[in-house]
Structure formats: C-alpha cells, structure tokens
Design a protein around this motif. Structure first.
Motif, PDB file in Angstrom:
ATOM      1  N   SER A  44      83.037  17.671  45.593  1.00  0.00           N
ATOM      2  CA  SER A  44      83.938  17.922  46.734  1.00  0.00           C
ATOM      3  C   SER A  44      83.182  18.609  47.856  1.00  0.00           C
ATOM      4  CB  SER A  44      85.097  18.830  46.321  1.00  0.00           C
ATOM      5  OG  SER A  44      85.754  18.287  45.248  1.00  0.00           O
ATOM      6  N   LEU A  45      82.426  19.632  47.460  1.00  0.00           N
ATOM      7  CA  LEU A  45      81.686  20.389  48.480  1.00  0.00           C
ATOM      8  C   LEU A  45      80.712  19.467  49.221  1.00  0.00           C
ATOM      9  CD1 LEU A  45      81.026  23.154  49.767  1.00  0.00           C
ATOM     10  CD2 LEU A  45      79.262  23.419  48.049  1.00  0.00           C
ATOM     11  N   LEU A  54      82.718  16.906  51.407  1.00  0.00           N
ATOM     12  CA  LEU A  54      83.372  17.518  52.575  1.00  0.00           C
ATOM     13  C   LEU A  54      82.340  17.970  53.600  1.00  0.00           C
ATOM     14  CD1 LEU A  54      86.161  19.539  50.763  1.00  0.00           C
ATOM     15  CD2 LEU A  54      86.474  17.570  52.254  1.00  0.00           C
ATOM     16  N   PHE A  55      81.209  18.457  53.112  1.00  0.00           N
ATOM     17  CA  PHE A  55      80.185  18.892  54.060  1.00  0.00           C
ATOM     18  C   PHE A  55      79.627  17.700  54.848  1.00  0.00           C
ATOM     19  CE2 PHE A  55      75.877  19.893  55.366  1.00  0.00           C
ATOM     20  CZ  PHE A  55      76.154  20.975  56.173  1.00  0.00           C
ATOM     21  N   LEU A  86      86.283  24.102  54.153  1.00  0.00           N
ATOM     22  CA  LEU A  86      85.794  22.883  54.831  1.00  0.00           C
ATOM     23  C   LEU A  86      86.936  21.891  55.027  1.00  0.00           C
ATOM     24  CD1 LEU A  86      82.317  22.100  53.188  1.00  0.00           C
ATOM     25  CD2 LEU A  86      82.782  23.179  55.370  1.00  0.00           C
ATOM     26  N   PHE A  87      87.780  21.771  54.000  1.00  0.00           N
ATOM     27  CA  PHE A  87      88.899  20.834  54.073  1.00  0.00           C
ATOM     28  C   PHE A  87      89.832  21.207  55.235  1.00  0.00           C
ATOM     29  CE2 PHE A  87      93.161  19.402  52.798  1.00  0.00           C
ATOM     30  CZ  PHE A  87      92.907  18.035  52.674  1.00  0.00           C
ATOM     31  N   ILE A 104      89.077  23.000  57.897  1.00  0.00           N
ATOM     32  CA  ILE A 104      88.363  22.774  59.167  1.00  0.00           C
ATOM     33  C   ILE A 104      88.417  21.288  59.529  1.00  0.00           C
ATOM     34  CG2 ILE A 104      86.107  22.851  60.328  1.00  0.00           C
ATOM     35  CD1 ILE A 104      85.442  25.325  58.649  1.00  0.00           C
ATOM     36  N   ILE A 105      88.181  20.431  58.543  1.00  0.00           N
ATOM     37  CA  ILE A 105      88.165  18.977  58.799  1.00  0.00           C
ATOM     38  C   ILE A 105      89.529  18.495  59.277  1.00  0.00           C
ATOM     39  CG2 ILE A 105      88.010  16.727  57.625  1.00  0.00           C
ATOM     40  CD1 ILE A 105      85.692  18.013  55.972  1.00  0.00           C
ATOM     41  N   ILE A 165      84.656  27.484  49.426  1.00  0.00           N
ATOM     42  CA  ILE A 165      84.009  26.822  50.572  1.00  0.00           C
ATOM     43  C   ILE A 165      84.624  25.436  50.788  1.00  0.00           C
ATOM     44  CG2 ILE A 165      81.833  25.966  51.538  1.00  0.00           C
ATOM     45  CD1 ILE A 165      80.380  28.141  49.963  1.00  0.00           C
ATOM     46  N   SER A 166      84.879  24.729  49.684  1.00  0.00           N
ATOM     47  CA  SER A 166      85.456  23.382  49.814  1.00  0.00           C
ATOM     48  C   SER A 166      86.817  23.430  50.500  1.00  0.00           C
ATOM     49  CB  SER A 166      85.615  22.737  48.438  1.00  0.00           C
ATOM     50  OG  SER A 166      84.361  22.543  47.877  1.00  0.00           O
ATOM     51  N   LEU A 216      81.176  14.978  55.501  1.00  0.00           N
ATOM     52  CA  LEU A 216      82.233  14.569  56.424  1.00  0.00           C
ATOM     53  C   LEU A 216      82.271  15.491  57.646  1.00  0.00           C
ATOM     54  CD1 LEU A 216      84.585  12.659  56.875  1.00  0.00           C
ATOM     55  CD2 LEU A 216      86.010  14.106  55.447  1.00  0.00           C
ATOM     56  N   LEU A 217      82.117  16.769  57.392  1.00  0.00           N
ATOM     57  CA  LEU A 217      82.143  17.726  58.498  1.00  0.00           C
ATOM     58  C   LEU A 217      80.989  17.485  59.468  1.00  0.00           C
ATOM     59  CD1 LEU A 217      83.712  20.260  59.517  1.00  0.00           C
ATOM     60  CD2 LEU A 217      81.961  21.630  58.426  1.00  0.00           C
ATOM     61  N   VAL A 264      82.187  27.866  45.292  1.00  0.00           N
ATOM     62  CA  VAL A 264      82.133  26.448  45.699  1.00  0.00           C
ATOM     63  C   VAL A 264      83.531  25.942  46.057  1.00  0.00           C
ATOM     64  CG1 VAL A 264      81.665  24.112  44.841  1.00  0.00           C
ATOM     65  CG2 VAL A 264      80.032  25.930  44.423  1.00  0.00           C
ATOM     66  N   TRP A 265      84.524  26.302  45.247  1.00  0.00           N
ATOM     67  CA  TRP A 265      85.900  25.864  45.552  1.00  0.00           C
ATOM     68  C   TRP A 265      86.413  26.487  46.856  1.00  0.00           C
ATOM     69  CZ3 TRP A 265      87.853  21.631  44.383  1.00  0.00           C
ATOM     70  CH2 TRP A 265      87.733  21.052  43.108  1.00  0.00           C
TER      71      TRP A 265
END
Lengths: 478, 362
Positions: free
Chosen positions: A398-399, A402-403, B27-28, B30-31, B23-24, A405-406, B20-21
């Motif tokens: 996921s990380l 998503l990164f 990021l989600f 922000i996206i 940050i994910s 994609l960002l 990690v979760w």
C-alpha cells in the motif's frame, strides 16, 4: 544455532530492503520538493523574459541544428521543413544522412533543390568518411540547409560529423523525427547567454510525447491525449521524469543526462572532450558525463542547464515490443556510461558530481531494477515456504503504491500549474486514471526491459541500437 | 465491535508496521484531497479564462469609447469613474492594464498619449510606484516593467536607485527601463553598475538602442576604461554597431587588456573599422597572443592585407589551427598566386594538399 543464523540473515535482508525503500522514497520526496521550488522560480523569472529581442537580433550567437538520419524517408522532407521553420535568426540546419539504405537523400535533393558542393571538413573528431558528399540548396529559401551523406557509422558518428562541419558557436543535437517548436532555440540558448560567473556547457530540453497530437506542416496545432494506455502511461512517465526529476537535478547542478532527442551544447567544449562516443548506445548521457568530468578536472565553474518549457515533441512507442527495445537500450547506455566513468563515483575530487549525482544514478537508477527483481524472487521464495505475513506485506505494498501515485499526481500538478498543455475537458481525469493504472500497465514492462538490458549488456554484446518503427508525425493525427 | 477488533489488531502490530500504516493513511488522504482539488482547479481555470475574456472585451469597448469621445465629456468622466472603481480589485486591475497596453501597441500619436494620461488618471500609476518599494523582487520588477511599458519617465530616479538590486531580474528591468525611455542617455547606469551585464542583457539593450531612430552622440570612453569587464565588452559592441570611429585609440589600448575575451573583441572591432594601426601591433606579437586572438585577426584580415604582409601569411600557412591555416592559404591564393601554385607542386602532405585543392576549386 543454524536456525538462529538463518533468522539473522532473513532479518538483515528485510532491513536492507526496508532501508533501500526508505532511501528511495526519501530521495524522490526530496527531488519533488526541490523541483517545486525550481519550477516556481523559473516560471516567475520567465515572466520578465522578452524572447523577441533575441529572436530578431543579428548579434545573437550562431547555432547549428544537427540531425542525424538513418532510413527516415517516410517523414524526412516534412521533418526538415519543421527544422527550417525556427524563428531564431542566426542558425543553420545540418542533416547527416548516416548511410541510409532508403531513398532519403534523393527525396531531400528533389524537395530542397540540393546540389553537391565542394566542402572541406575540419576533421577534429574522427568519423566514417563521406559517401555521396555535401549538398546545399540552390534555392535561397533553403540557404540554411546543409545535407551530408556519409557512410553508416551510427548516431554518435553522424553527430560527430555534424560537429566537424558546423561553423557555429553552439550546436543543437536533435533527432530528425522530433518536432521543435519555433521558439525552441532562443529559449535553449538563454542559459548560455545569461551566465556571468560560470560557464554553461549544455542545456537540456523537455521532451513531450506527440502521439495523437494534431500536427500539420511541421507545426503542433493541438495537444491530445492518446487512446492507448501504453502511450498515456509514457506521457505521465515523461512528466514525472522531466518536470520533477530533471528539474530538481538542474537546481542541484547534478544533471547527468540530456535527452539525445534535443540538447544544446557549447561546440568548442563538446569537441575538446572528443565528441560523442561511438562505442556506447547511451551516447547522450555519456557525453554529458564526460563533459562534466573534464570541467571538474579542469576546475572550471560550470553548469548543465535545463529548460522545462515544452519545446520538443516526439513520437513514443505505441506497442510493448518497441517500448521494451527502447528501454533495453537506455539501460545498456546507463550501465556503459556509469562503468566508463566509475572513477567519478564516490570521489570527493568531483564534488557534487562524484558524491551526489553519480551515487544516485548508480543506486536508484542502475541498481533499482536489480534490487526489485531480487526482492520479487525473495518474496516468492518466502511465499513458497509459507513465511509471508500477508498483513505486513499489504502494508508495504500500500505504501509503495500510494507513494508512486502521489508522485504522479505531483507531476500532474506541476504540469497544470505551469504549462497546462492538456487543456481539454476530461484529460485531467484521463491523466489521473493513468496515474492509478500505470504501476500495473507500464511498470512491469519497464522492469522487464531493464532486466533484459542487463542481460544483453553482459551476455549479448553484439546487441546494438534496435529499431524504432515510426508511424510519422507529419500528417494530421486524431 | 468491528472497530474494536481493528484497534486490537493495530495495537498488537510491531512499531514499524504501525508507522507504515499511518504513512499510508496520510498518503491516501493527501491523494484524495489532491484529486478533488485538481478537478476544482481545472474547472476554475477554464471558467476564469472565459471570465477574463469577457472582461477584456468589456473594458476594451469602454476604453475605445473613452479614447474617441470628446475631451471633458460626461461619457469620458463616467468611464474614468468606473475604471477607477474597478482597479481596487487586483484581478480587474491586471485586465485593465492588459487592455491599455494592447491598445497602446496598436495606436500611436495623440491617442497613445491619451492612454498614458488615462493610466495616470485612474490611479494605476500610484499602484506601480508603490511596487518600487516592495520587499519582494518580483513585485519591484513588475512595477518597473509596467512603468517602462507606459512610458513613465518621472520614475527615473526611483528606478535608477535599484540599479544594483540583489535580484538579476530587477536589475535587468532597470536597464531596459532606462534604455527604452532615455536611449543613449539611459546608459548612464553603466558607470554605476557593480554587477556583470550578461550577454543576454547586452543583446537586449543593443536591440533597444538600434530600434531608436534618434542615434544620439554618446561618449563611451569612460566605459571602455571601466573596471567591470562586462561594461567594457558592452561598450566595444556599441562602438562596433554604432561605428564609433573616434574611440579607436582607446580600443587599441584594450589590445593589452588582461581579459582575453576583451582583447579578442577589440581585434574584431578594430578590424571592422579597417584600422591599420593596430594590425602591425597584433602581427608583431602574434605568437604571444591566444588562439582566440589569432583567429580573430585572420577573420578580419582580408581588407587589411597588403603585399608587405606576405611573410606573415607564409609563416602561418602551416599554423596548427585549421581555420588560421585555411585563411592564410586563401589570402596567399588571392595575393600571391605564384606562391600558392608553388605550394601545390612541392607539398607531400595529404591534408595540406586537400586544403590547397579545395581552395583552388573555390
């Protein structure tokens, strides 16, 4: 005891991948932030530039456009017309027909009223000899055009011949099938003329993808989003690379590559370092690295500049076979260049070039696909041994996704806030959709091509350029 | 209940996985926000382009009505009032300036003067002058540029004050303002400038000067003696383009300048002026000069060559540099055909013969 050692090894491998991934993400984030600053500053400063003064000035420096051509008869007449339509005053066009087996030369002779002329070539860089000779037009409308017909020696050899023939101060080396916008030359020459306390040795331009764009008589009329996902994904990839990566490296004065499709060079320096290397398939990157290396060794204060304006449009591969062949070559070019100049790497004598640019390219460009493949193999082994914690894996996937994609969204923002080329309603959505799908539809092929490139470099030495089949941009597309 | 399961699961995760979760999730978010904002931004951009176009047309009509109405008429006063009100909005101010500039470029004479007066009357001048004291370089440069575009000469002193501004863009705008509005007199900044004039700046300034029909006399001697090498180079270009024959002796002195680029340019300028005095000076110490200077001499040599220079041409017909060798041989061919023919008969050097054959045919 054995199992304890095994656990330690596994832990080390895990931490290695974690640290590598963390550093990669960190470096991309850093480059994105730097590029944002640089782009904002560039756009602000550019508002005060009046290109028309340079355009009209007879005292502006002279530039030669050098375009090598090999079996380009499909579009060569139209492409040359496009090169001759620049608005810059003080320039000429040198087409080097590199031993084409088709009727390129005949087509040029007929289209531009060419006649063979006596020409004394200053052989500063050794090249293959002339074949049919040097041609100039009898029509004053094409007085800027010189066509050279020589024996086949490859793209680098053809460019070197152009360097020998050019009598101008600067040379723009381009792919003959590229579409240059009319104001490209004055924008690219600006960094050379603005420098006062350092020397600009080369300027790189942005390459944009012209697939599906409307082009007529060598002019870009309308920018469209292609239908095929492979083409769209490359558009996004180019935006990321040119608007984020290269912009940031330009700010850090760490650019190691200027696209072979369009770059402007100080001819004197390019010749002094020996011109293009004919032994590598990555001659564009190799020349820049060599020029930088010589400048560092001579302790000259210098820069490799970069212009983010969309000045040069080219046709990108529209099928996976050609795409893989192209990326395979890029990989081999990178390996060859980094190997040739390994002396630079981690060498403080070369300043930022040795301690920043080279290590970055080695670790995050050259070795990244290898680490990725090793990671995939390792993950498969763990799966087979039933050692995978799927919930942990999901977190990392996921990380990473998503990164990525960002980063793509950041590139789209950069494009929208600056040049806004994809104006049509619905293209924003298409770009976003591409950003979401790109890691699945393009990245596996990029990885495959890189692995093939590595294999070919070490085990298939005979492999050279590969063929890029062109559909042509000369006619109106939809 | 489900949420508790999720919280319990999260709590038992190792620290690294928790990070990690987190940050994910960040990021989600922000996206998602970025995607929505992108949509809004693109729509707004399209709408604002249409809105701007509408306002441009509206102001254009008003301004044309103003310009063609009789002076002092009520219509004129009402337009002034309306525009004065509009300029309090930054975006409308920008559009009004754009329209004024467009009209100014299209027309000349009295109406162009009327546009300038209107610029003052509706208060745009005050906005521009205020910008000159701003801390941000971008605003200052914009202000200077605007004053140049509207031909506001009164701001001369306030603008000259920025001649050594820390921003390159501001300095460039100052120079362009001075030269565009005051032509050769505007070059006064050359005595004050403490930074280098780039080649780009020089070309722009020379283009502006060349466009000016009033080619006033200007004494460039002080600038030829400047400590700033870029000012000396620029002065040499002025001398070259505007045929400043009266400063030839000063230019000859520059043949001994410490900067190779200036010495080379001095040779080219003197050659262009067909000055014979400098020729012998350069010929006599040719060997000590740099390759660039040597090439420069051969570039401008042809109109200066006399029969007495044959020794010089013969000596350098075997120079290591291709261009010098070629030019020397070409001049020998023109001035001493017999010697040239002798070369062809006696040489064994293939490359040299190739050059001779090329010159014979051309």
């Amino acid at each position: 005891m054995e199992s304890l050692t095994g656990q330690h090894i596994i832990l080390i491998i895990h931490y290695f991948f974690f640290v590598y991934g963390f550093l990669a993400i960190g470096s991309y984030l850093f480059l994105t932030v730097v590029s944002a600053f640089e782009t904002s500053e560039y756009v602000k400063k550019n508002k005060f530039v009046d290109y028309s003064e340079i355009l009209a000035s007879s005292i502006s420096p002279s530039i030669s456009i050098i375009a090598p051509a090999y079996n380009e008869s499909l579009n060569i007449v139209e492409n040359v017309r496009s090169l001759l339509s620049s608005h810059y005053v003080n320039y000429d066009v040198i087409i080097v027909n590199d031993g084409s087996k088709d009727d390129s030369l005949e087509l040029l002779i007929n289209a531009y009223d060419l006649v063979k002329v006596n020409y004394l070539v200053n052989k500063q860089i050794p090249t293959k000899p002339l074949r049919a000779g040097v041609f100039k037009s009898t029509n004053p409308a094409f007085e800027k055009l010189t066509v050279i017909d020589k024996e086949n020696g490859g793209k680098a050899d053809a460019l070197n011949f152009g360097l020998n023939v050019s009598s101008n101060q600067y040379v723009a080396c381009i792919d003959v099938d590229c579409l240059l916008l009319e104001d490209s030359l004055q924008k690219m020459i600006k960094p050379f003329l603005e420098a006062t306390d350092h020397k600009v040795i080369a300027t790189g331009g942005v390459i944009r993808i012209a697939n599906s764009c409307t082009i007529k008589d060598g002019k870009l009329l309308d920018v469209n989003m292609p239908k095929k996902m492979i083409e769209r994904a490359q558009i996004l990839e180019y935006l990321r690379s040119f608007l984020l990566g290269r912009m940031a490296w330009s700010r850090l004065n760490g650019l190691l590559v200027i696209s072979g499709a369009f770059g402007l060079f100080d001819k004197k320096i390019a010749i002094e370092v020996g011109g293009y290397d004919t032994k590598t398939v990555g001659e564009d990157m190799e020349l820049i690295v060599r020029m930088r290396r010589v400048m560092e060794e001579q302790k000259v204060k210098y820069r490799v500049a970069y212009i983010p304006d969309p000045l040069c449009w080219t046709e990108a591969p529209d099928n996976y076979r050609i795409f893989i062949s192209q990326r395979n070559r890029w990989t081999r070019g990178t390996i060859e260049t980094l190997k040739m100049h390994k002396k630079i790497g981690f060498n403080p004598k070369y300043g930022a070039l040795g301690l920043l640019s080279y290590p970055y390219w080695l670790i995050f460009e050259r070795l990244a696909p290898i680490f990725e493949v090793v990671g995939i193999i390792y993950f498969t082994v763990l799966m087979m041994l039933n050692y995978v914690r799927w919930d942990f894996s999901l977190a990392f996937f996921s990380l990473a996704y998503l990164f990525t994609l960002l980063l793509s969204i950041a590139a789209i923002y950069s494009e929208e806030l600056t040049y806004h080329q994809y104006k049509k309603k619905g293209t924003g959505f298409k770009l976003l959709l591409t950003a979401i799908l790109e890691p699945i539809v393009l990245h596996p092929f990029v990885l495959y091509a890189a692995v093939r490139g590595n294999y070919d470099y070490y085990f298939n030495k005979k492999k050279k350029w590969g063929v890029m089949q062109r559909k042509g941009m000369g006619t109106t597309a939809t | 209940m489900d949420f508790d399961v999720f919280v319990n699961y999260y709590n038992q995760l190792p620290f690294l996985i928790k990070v990690v979760w987190i940050i994910s999730v960040i990021l989600f978010i922000i996206i998602i926000v970025s995607i929505f904002y992108l949509k809004i931004y693109r729509t707004r951009l399209r709408n604002s382009t249409a809105e701007t176009q509408k306002l441009v047309t509206e102001y254009e009509i008003q301004l044309i009505n103003y310009l063609y109405a009789e002076e002092g008429q009520e219509e004129q006063n009402s337009i002034i009032e309306k525009l004065t009100f509009c300029i309090s909005s930054k975006s409308k101010r920008k559009i009004i300036k754009r329209v004024l500039l467009k009209l100014k470029k299209e027309i000349s004479g009295e109406i162009a003067v009327a546009i300038q007066n209107l610029y003052r009357q509706i208060g745009l001048l005050n906005f521009a002058l205020k910008k000159l004291d701003h801390q941000n370089w971008y605003v200052v440069a914009m202000g200077i540029r605007e004053l140049k575009q509207f031909n506001i000469k009164d701001a001369h002193d306030a603008i000259l004050h920025h001649v050594n501004h820390s921003s390159k863009e501001v300095r460039k705008e100052v120079q362009l303002y001075l030269v565009s509005l005051f032509h050769f007199k505007g070059l006064e900044f050359l005595t004050k400038i403490e930074t280098d004039l780039s080649e780009w700046d020089q070309i722009q300034l020379l283009e502006v000067l060349q466009k000016n029909e009033d080619q006033q006399d200007v004494d460039i001697t002080p600038w030829l003696n400047s400590n700033n090498d870029s000012v000396v180079m620029f002065s040499l270009k002025i001398a070259e383009i505007f045929n400043q024959y009266e400063v030839q002796n000063h230019i000859i002195e520059l043949l001994h300048h410490k900067n190779n680029i200036i010495r080379t340019k001095a040779i080219l300028v003197l050659g262009g002026m067909q000055n014979l005095d400098f020729k012998h000076e350069v010929m006599n110490n040719f060997e000590e000069r740099t390759l660039e200077e040597q090439q420069a001499l051969f570039k401008i040599f042809e109109p200066l060559v006399s029969n007495n220079d044959e020794w010089f041409l013969l000596k350098y017909s075997e120079h290591y540099n291709f261009e010098i060798r070629l030019e020397a041989l070409r001049l020998i061919k023109n001035f001493s055909p017999d010697k040239f023919a002798l070369f062809k008969e006696t040489t064994n050097n293939g490359q040299f013969l190739e050059m001779l054959n090329f010159l014979t045919d051309n």
